[in-house]
Design a protein around this motif. Structure first.
Motif, PDB file in Angstrom:
ATOM      1  N   PRO A 190       0.820  -1.215   0.000  1.00 28.17           N
ATOM      2  CA  PRO A 190       0.000   0.000   0.000  1.00 28.17           C
ATOM      3  C   PRO A 190       0.853   1.263   0.000  1.00 28.17           C
ATOM      4  N   TYR A 191       0.318   2.309  -0.605  1.00 25.89           N
ATOM      5  CA  TYR A 191       1.027   3.584  -0.709  1.00 25.89           C
ATOM      6  C   TYR A 191       0.894   4.393   0.576  1.00 25.89           C
ATOM      7  N   ARG A 192       1.895   5.238   0.816  1.00 25.93           N
ATOM      8  CA  ARG A 192       1.821   6.211   1.895  1.00 25.93           C
ATOM      9  C   ARG A 192       1.219   7.518   1.373  1.00 25.93           C
ATOM     10  N   VAL A 193       0.713   8.347   2.297  1.00 25.94           N
ATOM     11  CA  VAL A 193       0.250   9.692   1.960  1.00 25.94           C
ATOM     12  C   VAL A 193       1.434  10.634   2.135  1.00 25.94           C
ATOM     13  N   ALA A 194       1.958  11.149   1.034  1.00 23.21           N
ATOM     14  CA  ALA A 194       3.171  11.959   1.099  1.00 23.21           C
ATOM     15  C   ALA A 194       3.005  13.186   1.979  1.00 23.21           C
ATOM     16  N   GLU A 195       1.787  13.739   2.018  1.00 27.76           N
ATOM     17  CA  GLU A 195       1.550  14.962   2.781  1.00 27.76           C
ATOM     18  C   GLU A 195       1.410  14.725   4.284  1.00 27.76           C
ATOM     19  N   SER A 196       1.251  13.493   4.715  1.00 28.41           N
ATOM     20  CA  SER A 196       1.132  13.189   6.131  1.00 28.41           C
ATOM     21  C   SER A 196       2.503  13.305   6.801  1.00 28.41           C
ATOM     22  N   PRO A 197       2.580  13.946   7.980  1.00 26.56           N
ATOM     23  CA  PRO A 197       3.893  14.138   8.603  1.00 26.56           C
ATOM     24  C   PRO A 197       4.496  12.874   9.208  1.00 26.56           C
ATOM     25  N   VAL A 198       3.672  11.869   9.494  1.00 23.69           N
ATOM     26  CA  VAL A 198       4.174  10.574   9.985  1.00 23.69           C
ATOM     27  C   VAL A 198       3.405   9.463   9.278  1.00 23.69           C
ATOM     28  N   GLN A 199       4.139   8.513   8.712  1.00 27.58           N
ATOM     29  CA  GLN A 199       3.534   7.399   7.977  1.00 27.58           C
ATOM     30  C   GLN A 199       4.082   6.098   8.547  1.00 27.58           C
ATOM     31  N   LEU A 200       3.172   5.193   8.891  1.00 29.75           N
ATOM     32  CA  LEU A 200       3.537   3.958   9.574  1.00 29.75           C
ATOM     33  C   LEU A 200       3.166   2.748   8.717  1.00 29.75           C
ATOM     34  N   GLU A 201       4.164   2.109   8.156  1.00 30.89           N
ATOM     35  CA  GLU A 201       3.915   0.893   7.374  1.00 30.89           C
ATOM     36  C   GLU A 201       3.638  -0.260   8.342  1.00 30.89           C
ATOM     37  N   CYS A 202       2.559  -0.989   8.101  1.00 26.97           N
ATOM     38  CA  CYS A 202       2.138  -2.017   9.048  1.00 26.97           C
ATOM     39  C   CYS A 202       1.780  -3.328   8.354  1.00 26.97           C
ATOM     40  N   LYS A 203       2.037  -4.407   9.056  1.00 23.13           N
ATOM     41  CA  LYS A 203       1.464  -5.690   8.671  1.00 23.13           C
ATOM     42  C   LYS A 203       0.297  -5.961   9.608  1.00 23.13           C
ATOM     43  N   VAL A 204      -0.735  -6.604   9.092  1.00 23.30           N
ATOM     44  CA  VAL A 204      -1.921  -6.907   9.892  1.00 23.30           C
ATOM     45  C   VAL A 204      -1.718  -8.246  10.589  1.00 23.30           C
ATOM     46  N   ASN A 205      -1.682  -8.221  11.916  1.00 25.50           N
ATOM     47  CA  ASN A 205      -1.476  -9.456  12.688  1.00 25.50           C
ATOM     48  C   ASN A 205      -2.767 -10.231  12.899  1.00 25.50           C
ATOM     49  N   GLU A 206      -3.867  -9.490  13.118  1.00 25.36           N
ATOM     50  CA  GLU A 206      -5.123 -10.152  13.466  1.00 25.36           C
ATOM     51  C   GLU A 206      -6.289  -9.206  13.213  1.00 25.36           C
ATOM     52  N   ILE A 207      -7.422  -9.760  12.847  1.00 19.54           N
ATOM     53  CA  ILE A 207      -8.648  -8.981  12.708  1.00 19.54           C
ATOM     54  C   ILE A 207      -9.722  -9.666  13.543  1.00 19.54           C
ATOM     55  N   ILE A 208     -10.320  -8.906  14.448  1.00 16.94           N
ATOM     56  CA  ILE A 208     -11.328  -9.462  15.351  1.00 16.94           C
ATOM     57  C   ILE A 208     -12.668  -8.780  15.087  1.00 16.94           C
ATOM     58  N   ALA A 209     -13.620  -9.549  14.599  1.00 21.34           N
ATOM     59  CA  ALA A 209     -14.975  -9.027  14.378  1.00 21.34           C
ATOM     60  C   ALA A 209     -15.704  -8.970  15.716  1.00 21.34           C
ATOM     61  N   LEU A 210     -16.284  -7.807  16.024  1.00 20.60           N
ATOM     62  CA  LEU A 210     -16.963  -7.615  17.309  1.00 20.60           C
ATOM     63  C   LEU A 210     -18.468  -7.832  17.226  1.00 20.60           C
ATOM     64  N   GLY A 211     -18.977  -8.127  16.055  1.00 19.00           N
ATOM     65  CA  GLY A 211     -20.407  -8.359  15.881  1.00 19.00           C
ATOM     66  C   GLY A 211     -20.724  -8.467  14.410  1.00 19.00           C
TER      67      GLY A 211
END
Length: 291
Positions: free
Chosen positions: A125-146
């Motif tokens: 995925p691309y970063r937003v160049a105009e954002s002052p901090v950009q955090l590249e992440c991998k998704v560890n888990e997704i928890i559906a709450l309902g």
């Protein structure tokens, strides 16, 4: 004091109370791609940092209250397990808000919001160049709450690379909270600017705004307008008609005077006055009157 059990409220009422009471909330400006490699960009205020070692962020794209559908960001995170969390400061708040418009699947919100796609180093995925901090992440888990409208989906992300604009650092190399100028979300149209207090951002249209990419080039390239101005201009469903523009100019002596000068910067500054007062249609009428 009002007291009630959550199940006695409609989902919209409950959401409204919670969003107004649990605030201000930081904003995760989430950039993802789908399985076909198409970019998607959307802000989420159910978001925070939950661990520094390992560095863990959690945000929650909720199921839509009105029709119980899921959002493209969630679907993309399930498919690719990657996301960039870009922080939102005041300079891009209008564009971030515009990106939350529910464009059709496959529409590039980077283009619609007028923001710049910047390749990431470790994920797709691309970063937003105009954002002052950009955090590249991998998704560890997704928890559906309902499984009903309003139900959250906790996307637990691990930061794999951090990008920080040097312009927001202090003399010790740490982030200066005044320089980063973060914004946070409250209830309704309300936001909070970390160093100046509350302000409002009009919610994107329930229909589709034209987007920054549909703004004429002479406006987009003007030195008078910043990203927030363009975000406001892009958040209209349709441009004013020639008749509406003519009537507006005829009834506005100050605008007539500015237009007669043929000074582009003066015309744009007049339009910016209207934008500063959140009168976007009048700004458009000024800008289109000379065409």
């Amino acid at each position: 004091m009002l007291s009630f059990e959550p199940h006695t409220l409609s989902p919209a009422q409950l959401q409204g109370y919670l969003q107004s009471a649990v605030a201000p909330r930081p904003i995760a400006f989430a950039s993802t791609i789908d399985e076909k490699g198409r970019p998607n960009l959307s802000p989420f205020s159910f978001f925070n940092v939950f661990s520094s070692n390992p560095p863990i962020l959690v945000f929650s794209p909720a199921r839509r209250v009105r029709n119980n559908t899921t959002k493209h960001t969630l679907e993309n995170c399930i498919a690719t397990k990657q996301v960039v969390i870009n922080v939102v400061n005041y300079d891009i708040v209008q564009q971030a808000s515009l990106s939350s418009t529910e464009y059709l699947d496959g529409v590039n919100e980077f283009l619609k919001s007028g923001l710049t796609m910047l390749p990431s180093d470790m994920i797709k995925p691309y970063r937003v160049a105009e954002s002052p901090v950009q955090l590249e992440c991998k998704v560890n888990e997704i928890i559906a709450l309902g499984d009903q409208g309003g139900a959250g989906n906790l996307i637990i992300c691990e930061v794999v690379k951090i990008h920080i604009n040097e312009a927001i650092l202090d003399d010790k190399g740490m982030i200066d909270q005044s320089k980063i100028d973060l914004v946070a979300r409250l209830g309704g149209n309300w936001y909070s600017r970390s160093n100046q207090g509350l302000f409002e951002v009009e919610k994107p249209l329930s229909t589709l705004g034209i987007g920054v990419d549909s703004i004429p080039e002479f406006i987009r390239e003007s030195t008078v307008f910043d990203g927030n101005d363009l975000g406001k201009l892009g958040n209209v469903e349709a441009l004013p008609s020639e008749e509406e523009i003519t009537i507006f100019v005829q009834n506005n002596t100050a605008v007539k005077g500015v237009l007669s000068s043929d000074d582009t910067d003066k015309i744009h500054l007049k339009a910016k006055e209207y934008l500063n007062n959140n009168d976007v249609l009048s700004a458009w009428k000024v800008l289109l009157a000379k065409l």
